[in-house]
Write an enzyme that holds these catalytic residues in place. Structure first.
Site, PDB file in Angstrom:
ATOM      1  N   GLN A  43       0.827  -1.195   0.000  1.00  0.00           N
ATOM      2  CA  GLN A  43       0.000   0.000   0.000  1.00  0.00           C
ATOM      3  C   GLN A  43       0.867   1.252   0.000  1.00  0.00           C
ATOM      4  O   GLN A  43       1.915   1.298   0.632  1.00  0.00           O
ATOM      5  CB  GLN A  43      -0.928   0.002   1.225  1.00  0.00           C
ATOM      6  CG  GLN A  43      -2.130   0.896   1.046  1.00  0.00           C
ATOM      7  CD  GLN A  43      -3.294   0.488   1.935  1.00  0.00           C
ATOM      8  OE1 GLN A  43      -3.372  -0.646   2.384  1.00  0.00           O
ATOM      9  NE2 GLN A  43      -4.202   1.401   2.201  1.00  0.00           N
ATOM     10  N   SER A  92       3.756  -6.447   2.642  1.00  0.00           N
ATOM     11  CA  SER A  92       2.424  -6.372   3.243  1.00  0.00           C
ATOM     12  C   SER A  92       1.398  -7.017   2.312  1.00  0.00           C
ATOM     13  O   SER A  92       1.478  -8.203   2.026  1.00  0.00           O
ATOM     14  CB  SER A  92       2.072  -4.922   3.587  1.00  0.00           C
ATOM     15  OG  SER A  92       0.897  -4.842   4.344  1.00  0.00           O
ATOM     16  N   LEU A  93       0.432  -6.248   1.764  1.00  0.00           N
ATOM     17  CA  LEU A  93      -0.556  -6.861   0.863  1.00  0.00           C
ATOM     18  C   LEU A  93       0.117  -7.500  -0.342  1.00  0.00           C
ATOM     19  O   LEU A  93      -0.430  -8.413  -0.962  1.00  0.00           O
ATOM     20  CB  LEU A  93      -1.587  -5.833   0.407  1.00  0.00           C
ATOM     21  CG  LEU A  93      -1.185  -4.853  -0.703  1.00  0.00           C
ATOM     22  CD1 LEU A  93      -1.523  -5.401  -2.084  1.00  0.00           C
ATOM     23  CD2 LEU A  93      -1.837  -3.518  -0.501  1.00  0.00           C
ATOM     24  N   ARG A 132      -9.629  -7.943   3.728  1.00  0.00           N
ATOM     25  CA  ARG A 132      -8.509  -7.504   4.572  1.00  0.00           C
ATOM     26  C   ARG A 132      -8.545  -5.991   4.768  1.00  0.00           C
ATOM     27  O   ARG A 132      -8.374  -5.482   5.882  1.00  0.00           O
ATOM     28  CB  ARG A 132      -7.193  -7.933   3.919  1.00  0.00           C
ATOM     29  CG  ARG A 132      -5.918  -7.642   4.712  1.00  0.00           C
ATOM     30  CD  ARG A 132      -4.728  -8.232   3.952  1.00  0.00           C
ATOM     31  NE  ARG A 132      -3.447  -8.056   4.616  1.00  0.00           N
ATOM     32  CZ  ARG A 132      -2.628  -7.027   4.415  1.00  0.00           C
ATOM     33  NH1 ARG A 132      -2.983  -6.070   3.568  1.00  0.00           N
ATOM     34  NH2 ARG A 132      -1.457  -6.959   5.046  1.00  0.00           N
ATOM     35  N   HIS A 158      -0.297  -3.153  10.886  1.00  0.00           N
ATOM     36  CA  HIS A 158       0.834  -3.950  11.368  1.00  0.00           C
ATOM     37  C   HIS A 158       1.234  -3.614  12.808  1.00  0.00           C
ATOM     38  O   HIS A 158       2.420  -3.429  13.113  1.00  0.00           O
ATOM     39  CB  HIS A 158       2.031  -3.824  10.416  1.00  0.00           C
ATOM     40  CG  HIS A 158       1.744  -4.347   9.047  1.00  0.00           C
ATOM     41  ND1 HIS A 158       1.540  -5.688   8.793  1.00  0.00           N
ATOM     42  CD2 HIS A 158       1.594  -3.711   7.860  1.00  0.00           C
ATOM     43  CE1 HIS A 158       1.281  -5.843   7.505  1.00  0.00           C
ATOM     44  NE2 HIS A 158       1.306  -4.671   6.924  1.00  0.00           N
ATOM     45  N   GLN A 170       0.642 -11.769   9.948  1.00  0.00           N
ATOM     46  CA  GLN A 170       1.121 -10.584   9.245  1.00  0.00           C
ATOM     47  C   GLN A 170       0.268  -9.352   9.537  1.00  0.00           C
ATOM     48  O   GLN A 170       0.763  -8.224   9.516  1.00  0.00           O
ATOM     49  CB  GLN A 170       1.126 -10.880   7.737  1.00  0.00           C
ATOM     50  CG  GLN A 170       1.823  -9.841   6.892  1.00  0.00           C
ATOM     51  CD  GLN A 170       1.085  -9.581   5.592  1.00  0.00           C
ATOM     52  OE1 GLN A 170      -0.085  -9.213   5.589  1.00  0.00           O
ATOM     53  NE2 GLN A 170       1.765  -9.777   4.487  1.00  0.00           N
TER      54      GLN A 170
END
Length: 311
Positions: free
Chosen positions: A9, A94-95, A119, A203, A252
């Site tokens: 992101q 991340s994603l 998510r 996170h 995660q």
């Protein structure tokens, strides 16, 4: 050895994917499949905006994934390139870990889009708007960032969210704690702290409700066997087992993105070529982390054509 890596992101922008869609049927098919999976014209939002709609987490996450997979599909179909043949491992920020898994066959494109929509919604819902924040620490290594997080917490959540490269670490947590961290950064020898324009504190432990939601979702749609090893964010280590990866994807959501360590681990394993698909964010991080590697970022048709010749 070659690693294919996928951005997270922050790499979204209005107009993303428009050139690819105009030039390639393979890209158009990806965007149409994602639109159909979500029951939404996400491709139109990607191409035309409005920007505030694209920036919504539930739109940004599947959009970034769709853009990267479109680049990959064009490379595969029009460049005659197979990721499994030309790559030795994959990783995503991340994603981007979901994108990487889609790229190596662990998830279908439609399932990846739906998982990332969920998510994004779950992460946004985990903390009321205005109560969480994130900041980037520039000129901070992990030790300085950890010390700052501990000093700024003052009984609130303030944790290292992203260890991106040797000079950039991101903190996440309660708004007050993050604002204190920005104010205190120079006192701990950090060049500066910058509040990030995000809608939730990703996170960190405040994301526990979102982790629970993803645990349920990934039980319904677990990863399938994947064609290349994946370096997971929370362990910075290679993973080849689908069930182990399912658990890592849950962790995660609240866990640290150990990107710097992942890059070091890939280099130690013999990777000397990093190819970022769908963005130009991770490439510079890789270059700041390791030496004597080739880094290529691929976004446009020209980028794809150049890479196809190289591969």
């Amino acid at each position: 050895m070659r690693a294919f890596i996928f951005p997270g992101q922050g790499s979204q922008k209005v107009g993303m994917g428009a050139e690819l869609a105009a030039a390639s049927a393979a890209a158009r098919e990806v965007f149409q499949e994602v639109d159909d999976a979500l029951g939404q014209k996400l491709s139109a939002i990607m191409g035309e905006g409005p920007e505030d709609t694209l920036m919504l987490t539930e739109n940004a996450q599947p959009a970034i994934m769709a853009n990267a997979i479109a680049v990959l599909r064009v490379l595969e179909r029009e460049g005659g390139i197979s990721l499994a043949d030309k790559g030795d491992c994959v990783a995503g920020h991340s994603l981007g870990e979901y994108t990487a898994l889609c790229a190596v066959g662990a998830f279908t494109l439609a399932d990846t889009a739906r998982l990332l929509r969920l998510r994004g919604l779950a992460m946004q819902a985990a903390v009321p708007v205005g109560e969480g924040a994130m900041c980037a620490l520039l000129g901070a290594d992990i030790d300085k960032a950890t010390a700052l997080a501990e000093a700024a917490a003052q009984d609130e959540v303030c944790e290292v969210a992203n260890d991106n490269d040797p000079g950039q670490v991101v903190l996440s947590g309660a708004k007050g704690a993050i604002e204190r961290a920005v104010a205190m950064a120079k006192d701990l020898g950090i060049k500066r702290g910058v509040l990030l324009p995000v809608s939730a504190p990703f996170h960190c432990s405040l994301m526990k409700p979102a982790a629970d939601a993803m645990d349920e979702a990934l039980k319904r749609v677990p990863p399938q066997p994947f064609r290349l090893p994946l370096y997971a964010n929370v362990t910075a280590a290679s993973c080849t087992d689908p069930e182990a990866e399912r658990l890592l994807l849950v962790q995660q959501v609240t866990g640290r993105v150990r990107w710097r360590e992942s890059v070091l681990a890939m280099k130690a394993a013999g990777v000397d070529r990093f190819v970022e698909l769908g963005g130009k964010v991770l490439g510079p991080m890789v270059s700041r982390t390791v030496e004597d590697v080739t880094v290529t970022s691929v976004v446009t048709m020209a980028d794809i054509e150049a890479l196809a010749k190289e591969l």
